[in-house]
Each structure stands twice: as structure tokens, then as C-alpha cells.
Design a protein around this motif. Structure first.
Motif, mmCIF file in Angstrom:
data_model
loop_
_atom_site.group_PDB
_atom_site.id
_atom_site.type_symbol
_atom_site.label_atom_id
_atom_site.label_comp_id
_atom_site.label_asym_id
_atom_site.label_seq_id
_atom_site.Cartn_x
_atom_site.Cartn_y
_atom_site.Cartn_z
ATOM 1 N N UNK A 1 -16.832 32.974 20.730
ATOM 2 C CA UNK A 1 -15.510 32.412 20.984
ATOM 3 C C UNK A 1 -15.597 30.907 21.190
ATOM 4 N N UNK A 2 -14.608 30.355 21.903
ATOM 5 C CA UNK A 2 -14.635 28.922 22.214
ATOM 6 C C UNK A 2 -15.841 28.664 23.096
ATOM 7 N N UNK A 3 -16.727 27.787 22.649
ATOM 8 C CA UNK A 3 -18.012 27.634 23.320
ATOM 9 C C UNK A 3 -18.633 26.297 22.959
ATOM 10 N N UNK A 4 -19.616 25.895 23.777
ATOM 11 C CA UNK A 4 -20.366 24.672 23.503
ATOM 12 C C UNK A 4 -21.739 24.788 24.138
ATOM 13 N N UNK A 5 -22.733 24.221 23.448
ATOM 14 C CA UNK A 5 -24.101 24.171 23.965
ATOM 15 C C UNK A 5 -24.626 22.753 23.765
ATOM 16 N N UNK A 6 -25.052 22.121 24.849
ATOM 17 C CA UNK A 6 -25.571 20.745 24.801
ATOM 18 C C UNK A 6 -24.603 19.799 24.083
ATOM 19 N N UNK A 7 -23.308 19.961 24.352
ATOM 20 C CA UNK A 7 -22.296 19.091 23.781
ATOM 21 C C UNK A 7 -21.836 19.465 22.383
ATOM 22 N N UNK B 1 -22.454 29.064 27.786
ATOM 23 C CA UNK B 1 -21.785 28.361 26.686
ATOM 24 C C UNK B 1 -20.262 28.456 26.792
ATOM 25 N N UNK B 2 -19.779 29.322 27.689
ATOM 26 C CA UNK B 2 -18.330 29.466 27.910
ATOM 27 C C UNK B 2 -18.068 29.604 29.411
ATOM 28 N N UNK B 3 -18.509 28.620 30.208
ATOM 29 C CA UNK B 3 -18.361 28.733 31.663
ATOM 30 C C UNK B 3 -16.892 28.794 32.078
ATOM 31 N N UNK B 4 -16.645 29.631 33.074
ATOM 32 C CA UNK B 4 -15.276 29.807 33.537
ATOM 33 C C UNK B 4 -14.498 30.828 32.733
ATOM 34 N N UNK B 5 -14.963 31.106 31.528
ATOM 35 C CA UNK B 5 -14.303 32.082 30.657
ATOM 36 C C UNK B 5 -15.119 33.359 30.556
#
Length: 192
Positions: free
Chosen positions: A109-115, A169-173
Motif C-alpha cells: 500500500x502507501x509506503x516508504x523506505x529510506x525516503x 514502511x507504513x508507520x501509523x497505518x
């Protein structure tokens, strides 16, 4: 190109995209990666259907868009979702594969790793049949370590520091694989 790069590119796993030991359960929920050679992240997840219940066909049915929403009240909430993962490791260590590694599974899903956003574009997703607060089985840890070593051989950009949890990679979610996942034990098995 170095000899080791040629060796990795010639890996049977990299060529086929499928693990021979896994039961093949093709999911329609995937798409092309922007660059199929850019596979550089492994994401550990958990799933149980119904929540905190194990066994049964429900996870496979969910990833293959054939979940019977009348079978459990929770299934009505998720019945319209279209998601997948590359692999599922059941409680007994059984391995199922839903999407070829070269393809983009719909797990992060909506995610990010190291920016870098949109982890599905460059990540391999592995689901463990489990729940955040319920300990995983030794069979799962051992299978996860074995599979991870094979994936790392085929895609050496997936170094130890590029193995992460969905919650990272999806903190809070997302919260999986949760506090019950023993990262230290997994990393010991991976190194051993």
C-alpha cells in the motif's frame, strides 16, 4: 559485469520468479514493476483470516479474489479489497506463492523506505500466517530464513538492512508483523 553479478542474473529463481518448493496459487492482483531488475527490499507482514484464527482456505481465497463474504462477518469488511503478496508462510511452514517475484504484488500500500515511496515497486512481500500479539512458530521462522536466503542470492540488493516489517514502511497505518515477531531470532537463523 562481474562474475558474481552474472551468477546472480543466471539464478534459476531470478529467471523463473517462482520458488520450486512453493505451492503456486496465482493471484490476479499484481501488475508490472516499473523496473523488474530493481528488486531491493523484502517486507515481512502477517495475516490471519478471520483475525487471530489460523488454518482454512481464507487467506488464499482473499488473495485470489474468491473470498466468500458470507462465511464470516469480518469478510464483509474486506470483501471488495484486491490485495496480494508474493509469498505466504503458514503456521506449519507450508509455502504458497501468489505472484512471481518479477511482478509487483499489492502488499505494501502507501509506503516508504529510506525516503523512497511506493515500496510495491521494488519490494518482495512475504506474509506470515499470524497476528501481531501471537507468537510465530519455529517452522515459520525457519522457512522465512530459508526463503530469504534464496531471494537474497537472486537479488543481492536485498541486504540485511533492507529486510523490514510492514509497520516500518507504513508507520501509523500498519502494525505487522507486530511485537510477537522475534527479529533477533530470525536474523540469527538467516546468518546461520
Amino acid at each position: 559485469m562481474s562474475e558474481s553479478e552474472i551468477l546472480h542474473l543466471g539464478s534459476p529463481l531470478r529467471q523463473s520468479g517462482r520458488l520450486p518448493a512453493a505451492r503456486w496459487c496465482p493471484s490476479p492482483n499484481f501488475g508490472p514493476r516499473p523496473d523488474e531488475n530493481d528488486i531491493s527490499l523484502l517486507v515481512v507482514h502477517n495475516i490471519s483470516l478471520p483475525p487471530e484464527q489460523f488454518g482454512g482456505p481464507w487467506i488464499e481465497d482473499f488473495f485470489c479474489n474468491r473470498l466468500d463474504v458470507s462465511a464470516h462477518p469480518y469478510f464483509r469488511e474486506i470483501g471488495g479489497m484486491t490485495v496480494s503478496s508474493h509469498l505466504l508462510i503458514r503456521r506449519d511452514g507450508e509455502l504458497l506463492q501468489f505472484v512471481r517475484f518479477q511482478d509487483r504484488a499489492w502488499h505494501a500500500g502507501r509506503s516508504a523506505f529510506c525516503g523512497r515511496e511506493e515500496c510495491n515497486d521494488y519490494a518482495i512481500g512475504i506474509e506470515l500466517e499470524g497476528a501481531d500479539e501471537i507468537p510465530y512458530t519455529d517452522a515459520q521462522y525457519r522457512q522465512l530464513a530459508a526463503v530469504t536466503r534464496q531471494i537474497q542470492f537472486a537479488w543481492p540488493a536485498i541486504t540485511e538492512d533492507r529486510i523490514t516489517g510492514h509497520s516500518d514502511i507504513a508507520p501509523g497505518r500498519k502494525t505487522d508483523p507486530g511485537p510477537a515477531f522475534d527479529w533477533l531470532y530470525f536474523r540469527q537463523l538467516l546468518a546461520g
